[in-house]
Design an enzyme around this catalytic site. Structure first.
Site, PDB file in Angstrom:
ATOM      1  NE  ARG A 100      14.842  91.801 -14.795  1.00 56.10           N
ATOM      2  CZ  ARG A 100      14.464  90.897 -13.890  1.00 56.10           C
ATOM      3  NH1 ARG A 100      14.028  89.708 -14.276  1.00 56.10           N
ATOM      4  NH2 ARG A 100      14.509  91.170 -12.605  1.00 56.10           N
ATOM      5  CG  HIS A 127      18.526  92.187  -9.216  1.00 59.16           C
ATOM      6  ND1 HIS A 127      17.624  93.166  -9.613  1.00 59.16           N
ATOM      7  CD2 HIS A 127      17.801  91.031  -9.099  1.00 59.16           C
ATOM      8  CE1 HIS A 127      16.427  92.627  -9.722  1.00 59.16           C
ATOM      9  NE2 HIS A 127      16.504  91.341  -9.414  1.00 59.16           N
ATOM     10  CD  GLN A 130      15.788  90.388  -5.100  1.00 61.19           C
ATOM     11  OE1 GLN A 130      15.078  90.283  -6.099  1.00 61.19           O
ATOM     12  NE2 GLN A 130      15.360  90.017  -3.893  1.00 61.19           N
ATOM     13  CG  ASP A 224      20.321  84.170  -7.958  1.00 59.80           C
ATOM     14  OD1 ASP A 224      19.180  83.781  -8.303  1.00 59.80           O
ATOM     15  OD2 ASP A 224      20.997  84.977  -8.634  1.00 59.80           O
ATOM     16  NE  ARG A 293      12.719  93.128  -6.125  1.00 60.47           N
ATOM     17  CZ  ARG A 293      12.909  92.713  -7.386  1.00 60.47           C
ATOM     18  NH1 ARG A 293      12.760  91.452  -7.680  1.00 60.47           N
ATOM     19  NH2 ARG A 293      13.283  93.564  -8.330  1.00 60.47           N
TER      20      ARG A 293
END
Ligand code: CP
Ligand code: NVA
Length: 311
Positions: A100, A127, A130, A224, A293
């Protein structure tokens, strides 16, 4: 395909395989618990994380391996060791690496120099892990036939928007990003790529600056945070004003389809991008989405170490 660097690199067949395997790991996390026996997976982060770190470390444990968490400021990379050298060293010890960071180029360079699978655990651009968790959650709710349904993201045109558009395009969905126009709209190159992928998969990518029209009859309303990790604080006020019309309120949610769901990658700021009554209400699937996840990252690691993703 050695790595998962960008969502757009996945083929429809890869995604189908990953979602099926993730569904298996949702029922029983231990069905492949010898995959990483006596092996380690590096988790390298230069931004904060709650879900991605926990999901990856627990996924590795379920596959029988040991996660090794590395903070960028504790590595020699912080003192000038190159990304290429770091990639080669990690490859000596670990079977895979999830990273990340800020720049997508850093992840791409790690992938090019590591001999092990490299997984993008979030960059400023994308991402991908995700997006897989989002789509298994959507599949659980609506099944495989998504024709006639509209999947809508509202808010900042950011990394999560890239993942949303690319994955929706791969799935052949009618996928929408409703964002302010100008600097908080999705990047033109992202839109162009997503449209190309959608064309090949029977999907439809729509970019709009009208949140009311976007939300109407939607199957999913997704949002988000407005300020992402690394966004300049100096822009906060201006950004909040531009994004205010894209907040998912109870009123906006009531215009979506009667069986619609609310999604959010989390972390969330209640009262900012979403009303507390929506995110904590009956249509919200955020906890199932967060649960997935782990199942999806476990599936990604499982198939990458076995060399089973084709791209
Ligand atoms: N959604 C997500 O990536 O959460 P974290 O930042 O907590 O990992
Ligand atoms: N867009 C957010 C996502 C967090 C999971 C960020 O990059 O901070």
């Amino acid at each position: 395909m050695k790595d998962l660097l960008k969502t757009e690199h996945l083929s429809r067949a890869d995604v189908e395989l990953l979602l099926d395997t993730a569904a298996r790991f949702a029922k029983d996390p231990t069905t492949a618990s010898d995959t990483l026996a006596h092996k380690s997976v590096a988790v390298y982060m230069s931004k904060p994380s709650t879900r991605t770190r926990l999901a990856t470390e627990t996924a590795v444990a379920h596959l029988g391996g040991t996660p090794i968490f590395l903070r960028s400021d504790e590595l020699q990379i912080g003192r000038g060791e190159t990304i290429a050298d770091t990639a080669k060293v990690i490859s000596q010890f670990c079977s895979a690496l999830l990273i990340r960071t800020y720049a997508q180029a850093e992840v791409d360079e790690l992938g090019a120099n590591a001999t092990i699978p490299v997984i993008n655990g979030l960059t400023d651009y994308d991402h991908p892990t995700q997006a897989l968790a989002d789509w298994i959650t959507i599949r659980e709710k609506f099944g495989k036939d998504i024709s006639g349904r509209k999947f809508v993201y509202l808010g900042d045109g950011n990394n999560v928007t890239t993942a949303w558009l690319m994955m929706g395009a791969i799935m052949g969905a009618h996928v929408v990003a409703a964002t302010p126009s100008g600097k908080w709209a999705p990047d033109a190159k992202v839109v162009e790529t997503a449209k190309k992928i959608a064309l090949a998969n029977g999907g439809n990518v729509e970019i709009t600056h009208d949140p009311i029209a976007a939300a109407k009859d939607a199957a999913v309303l997704y949002t988000d945070v407005w300020m992402s990790m690394g966004d300049p604080e100096s822009e906060r006020k201006e950004k909040e004003i531009a994004l205010a019309p894209f907040k998912i309120t109870e009123k906006l949610m009531s215009t979506a389809a009667s069986d619609s769901i609310f999604m959010h990658c989390l972390p969330a700021h209640r009262g900012e991008e979403v009303d507390a009554a929506v995110i904590d209400g009956p249509r919200s699937v955020i906890w199932r989405e967060a649960f997935h996840r782990r199942t999806t990252i476990q599936a990604i690691i499982f198939h990458l170490v076995r060399g089973e993703l084709k791209g």
